[in-house]
Design an enzyme around this catalytic site. Structure first.
Site, PDB file in Angstrom:
ATOM      1  N   GLY A 163       0.805  -1.215   0.000  1.00 45.36           N
ATOM      2  CA  GLY A 163       0.000   0.000   0.000  1.00 45.36           C
ATOM      3  C   GLY A 163       0.835   1.261   0.000  1.00 45.36           C
ATOM      4  N   ASN A 188      -5.113  -7.027  -2.785  1.00 47.60           N
ATOM      5  CA  ASN A 188      -4.169  -5.910  -2.803  1.00 47.60           C
ATOM      6  C   ASN A 188      -4.646  -4.760  -3.689  1.00 47.60           C
ATOM      7  OD1 ASN A 188      -1.402  -8.252  -3.035  1.00 47.60           O
ATOM      8  ND2 ASN A 188      -2.422  -7.505  -1.209  1.00 47.60           N
ATOM      9  N   CYS A 235      -3.072  -4.368   8.802  1.00 44.05           N
ATOM     10  CA  CYS A 235      -4.107  -3.935   7.856  1.00 44.05           C
ATOM     11  C   CYS A 235      -4.930  -5.124   7.371  1.00 44.05           C
ATOM     12  CB  CYS A 235      -3.470  -3.209   6.680  1.00 44.05           C
ATOM     13  SG  CYS A 235      -2.801  -1.588   7.103  1.00 44.05           S
ATOM     14  N   CYS A 284     -12.493 -16.655  12.755  1.00 38.95           N
ATOM     15  CA  CYS A 284     -12.538 -15.241  12.371  1.00 38.95           C
ATOM     16  C   CYS A 284     -12.234 -15.186  10.875  1.00 38.95           C
ATOM     17  CB  CYS A 284     -11.545 -14.418  13.193  1.00 38.95           C
ATOM     18  SG  CYS A 284      -9.824 -14.897  12.964  1.00 38.95           S
TER      19      CYS A 284
END
Length: 383
Positions: free
Chosen positions: A43, A72, A195, A340
């Site tokens: 990023g 991405n 992130c 999760c």
């Protein structure tokens, strides 16, 4: 030192730099002579690499061991759909050489670690840290301190970003603060999610990565005042900025060698694995067998409600932050599978439940709903 010259094509390319009085051709010569190592091409690395290449930094090194993934593309504008599955460093090199054929690009398709960091970093003038994990941030900082390199740092999370310049030698010879002056110790494992777990708004790395590139250019050319001894904070939600002062810590021990940064940050790896208790796991394949057999088990989902709305395995939703207060909802007389997105938060939930309430029947779904969508039911969305 060999005099830096430019071809006619380069002069035309950089003409908007050359006509800035404070910058002019001397600033461009410094850029062309400079060698910048970018750690991470994700990023932050995407805008950073694009703008450093466009600006004419003569030699750019890229360190990354990852491959391009569909997830991405929401923020890593260096890559397109044709890059999915390719090593990031190779796709990045191809993209920035197409942007500027007048520069040299070196790639290191490897994980930066204590064994190779000094050898890689020593050949560069400035390091730009675009990583998203604490072990690598401390590693980059310490290697820069040992080698006397400037470390241009940035980080992002959800809607927040920060930028600073560490280990910079000022014109008077004084050395500015380094990352350890700001963060002497890493946060406890799991306190600050990456992130991948916590998310990031797609435009934020573009904003922060561009600011990081600006600081790199200022450091190289000597134009302006770099963010030395200052931490720039940006809140994209409120569009607010703050600049905090960073002072050198007189009690900070000199950094003379690299260490095991995974262990230093309390991450589970070899010796450090003893610190973080392992949990029982079940693969997505074995989980599917239980579903097919209509076995009697309880399924708990510890993600957030907005994630549950994207994709769900029909488990009972109890977010991680509420898990201890709702322990009475978790059964002790049958197998309980907790999941999760990727398995990190569910592992944390299991450790907390076992430590506080003595559960012995909890299993972590290895890889979480992401692995289930990739390996079992490909019709499910992956986020």
């Amino acid at each position: 030192m060999e005099k830096i010259t430019f071809s006619q094509a380069e002069l035309e390319r950089y003409s908007r730099h050359l006509i800035i009085p404070e910058f002019n051709i001397e600033g461009q010569r410094k850029l062309k002579a400079a060698k910048v190592l970018v750690v991470g091409s994700g990023g932050l690395g995407s805008p950073l690499l694009l703008y450093l290449a466009a600006a004419g930094v003569g030699t750019i090194g890229i360190v990354d061991f990852d491959v391009v993934d569909e997830s991405n593309l929401q923020r890593q504008v260096l890559f397109g759909v044709e890059s999915v599955g390719q090593p990031k460093v190779e796709a990045a090199k191809k993209r920035i050489e197409a942007l500027n054929p007048h520069i040299q690009v070196n790639i290191y398709n490897t994980h930066l670690n204590s064994e190779n960091a000094l050898d890689i970093i020593k050949d560069y003038d400035v390091v730009a840290d675009g990583t998203d994990n604490f072990p690598t941030r401390y590693l980059v900082n310490d290697a820069c301190c040992i080698l006397g390199k400037t470390n241009v740092y940035a980080s992002i999370f959800r809607f927040d970003g920060q930028v600073s310049v560490f280990n910079y030698k000022k014109k008077n010879g004084e050395l500015g603060p380094n990352y350890r002056d700001l963060f002497p110790e890493p946060p406890p494992p799991g306190l600050v999610p990456s992130c991948a777990e916590g998310g990031v708004i797609g435009v934020l790395p573009g904003i922060i990565g561009s600011l990081q590139a600006n600081e790199v250019i200022k450091v190289i050319t000597g134009v302006g005042e770099p963010l030395v001894g200052r931490l720039f904070l940006f809140d994209a939600l409120r569009f607010e900025t703050r600049v905090l002062k960073i002072a050198k810590n007189p009690d900070l021990e000199p950094i003379t060698e690299l260490i095991d940064y995974v262990q230093f940050c309390g991450m589970p790896d070899e010796e450090a694995a003893a610190v973080v208790k392992p949990v029982k796991e079940i693969s997505v394949q074995d989980f599917q067998k239980l579903l097919d057999e209509k076995a009697d088990f309880q399924l708990i989902d510890v993600r957030e409600p907005h994630e549950y709305d994207i994709v769900a395995l029909d488990g009972e939703l109890i977010p991680l932050g509420d898990i201890l207060q709702n322990s009475n909802k978790i059964q002790k007389d049958k197998q309980v599978i907790i999941h999760c997105r990727s398995g990190a938060r569910s592992a944390t939930a299991i450790r907390e439940l076992e430590a506080n309430f003595g559960f012995e029947n909890l299993y972590n779904l290895k890889g979480g709903v992401k692995a289930y969508a990739e390996e079992i039911d490909t019709s499910l969305p992956i986020y």
